[in-house]
Design an enzyme around this catalytic site. Structure first.
Site, PDB file in Angstrom:
ATOM      1  CD  GLU A 212      -2.945  -1.265   2.326  1.00  0.00           C
ATOM      2  OE1 GLU A 212      -2.947  -0.169   3.100  1.00  0.00           O
ATOM      3  OE2 GLU A 212      -3.926  -1.910   2.264  1.00  0.00           O
ATOM      4  CD  GLU A 332      -3.812  -6.205   3.546  1.00  0.00           C
ATOM      5  OE1 GLU A 332      -4.673  -5.281   3.738  1.00  0.00           O
ATOM      6  OE2 GLU A 332      -2.371  -5.969   3.884  1.00  0.00           O
TER       7      GLU A 332
END
EC number: 3.2.1.4
Length: 409
Positions: A212, A332
């Site tokens: 991220e 995720e």
């Protein structure tokens, strides 16, 4: 399962006897300490397997035979995945950081990981934060931390799982022109050490360069800018080049590449530029969908099967990558517990069903949190060795059993 759980607890207690004796612990503390200590806590003084007692962890898997395979073929062997969340990615210092974010202070052990294949998972993602474990200005990783990470990697590898190892909460990278050169220097220094330590592992170990990456704390933190997207592409290029130059099996290792913030947004996905490489790159994306149901703590607890967020995601991934023979892993995903198990079951079934159409493995984010008002994604009870939500586990098993290529892996 009950007998296995009892056996696991008894064995964990036996393993920690030496530790407690050396620390002067009382007998009344035995059970709680047995439940929260793993062998690795003592930095190799005690092992939780005969192999780790006889051979230093740094000397394991030094020359495993590598089956050279394309990323597409490798991903086709994967089914469901599970994240060891809020554990090695915690941002504290020292070995104790492993348990600093957990509601009960349970160190990761082999028994936990052994439960995953039985439950329908053959992918283990191990998020790791490295920045607080550097011991000098040359970005040298603390050897004790590296050993502990390797020990947990071995738990999955020795179970025949596909293990994803990443860099996670790295506060030092910020995709801006003024920060880029320093970020790349540190990125290369960290990944050169990780790659060197694990260069003897076979294709079951996958490296994921960034987690991220984004403009933390800024207005465009989760949406991104064109400039930041371009810089992240440069980070990924440096990651791939560093791993490929490290020798051993790393020339043929499959690597995961992420876009801005690992976002599932179309603009961020379409801005990903794969580094020049062979056919061994995998796209990584994170997608908690539908957002209001899955991730928003103040959102709805009702799942709407007519919501288009999930099918739209997988259609976009197919358009941008799958149709071009570029494999994808949803690194995720999940839906937090809002005392709404039936709706969560429906959502999970839809999510995995849509992913299965395109052979996209999905890795559930398990942060060991189950109750309260926060992000409660916990599935595995790490203290009692069972699963909090059997109905969700039935869905995972359903899709694992329906994927013969993954089952054969």
């Amino acid at each position: 399962m009950k007998l296995k759980r009892i056996a696991a607890l008894l064995t964990a207690a036996v393993m920690s006897v030496g530790v407690m004796a050396s620390c002067g612990g009382s007998k009344s503390d035995d059970k709680s300490k047995a439940d929260t200590k793993s062998a690795a806590e003592t930095s190799g003084a005690e092992g939780d397997s005969s192999e780790s007692e006889e051979i230093p962890v740094s000397q394991t898997h030094t020359n495993d035979p590598m089956t050279v395979t394309s990323a597409k073929d490798l991903v086709a062997k994967m089914s469901n995945g599970w994240n060891l969340g809020n554990t090695m990615d915690a941002t504290g210092e020292g070995l104790e950081s492993e348990i600093s974010w957990l509601p009960t202070k349970v160190y990761t052990n082999k028994f936990m990981i052994d439960m995953l294949p039985e439950a329908g998972f053959n992918v283990l993602r191990i998020p790791v934060s490295w920045g607080n474990h550097l011991i000098d200005n040359n970005y040298t990783i603390d050897p004790a931390w590296m050993d502990r990470v390797q020990e947990i990697v071995n738990y999955g590898i020795d179970d025949g799982m596909y293990v994803i190892l990443n860099t996670h909460h790295e506060e030092w990278y910020m995709p801006k022109p003024s920060e880029k050169d320093g970020d790349i220097e540190e990125l290369k220094a960290i990944w050169s050490q990780i790659a060197d330590r694990f260069k003897g592992y076979d294709e079951h170990l996958i490296f994921e360069g960034l987690n991220e990456p984004r403009l933390r704390g800024e207005g465009a933190e989760w949406t991104g800018t064109s400039e930041a997207r371009e810089i992240i592409n440069e980070y990924e290029k440096a990651f791939v080049e560093t791993v490929r130059a490290s020798g051993g099996n790393n020339g043929d290792r499959c690597l995961m590449i992420t876009g801005y913030a690992a976002s599932s947004g179309y603009n961020n996905l379409s801005a990903i530029e794969l580094p020049e490489d062979s056919d061994k790159l995998i796209i990584s994306v994170h997608a908690y969908l539908p957002y209001s149901f899955a991730l928003d703590t103040k959102g709805t607890d009702k799942y709407d099967p007519e919501d288009t967020a999930i099918p739209t995601l997988f259609e976009s991934l197919n358009e941008l990558f799958i149709s071009r023979d570029i494999p994808v892993i949803v690194g995720e995903f999940g839906s937090m517990n809002k005392d709404n198990i039936d709706d969560r079951v429906k959502c999970l079934d839809d999510y995995l069903g849509n992913a299965a159409k395109y052979d996209i493995p999905c890795v559930w984010w398990d942060n060991y949190a189950r109750i309260g008002n926060g992000e409660n994604f916990g599935l595995l009870n790490r203290q009692e060795y069972d699963w909090y939500f059997p109905k969700l586990m039935d869905v995972f098993k359903k899709y694992a059993e329906s994927d013969p290529s993954a089952a054969a892996a």
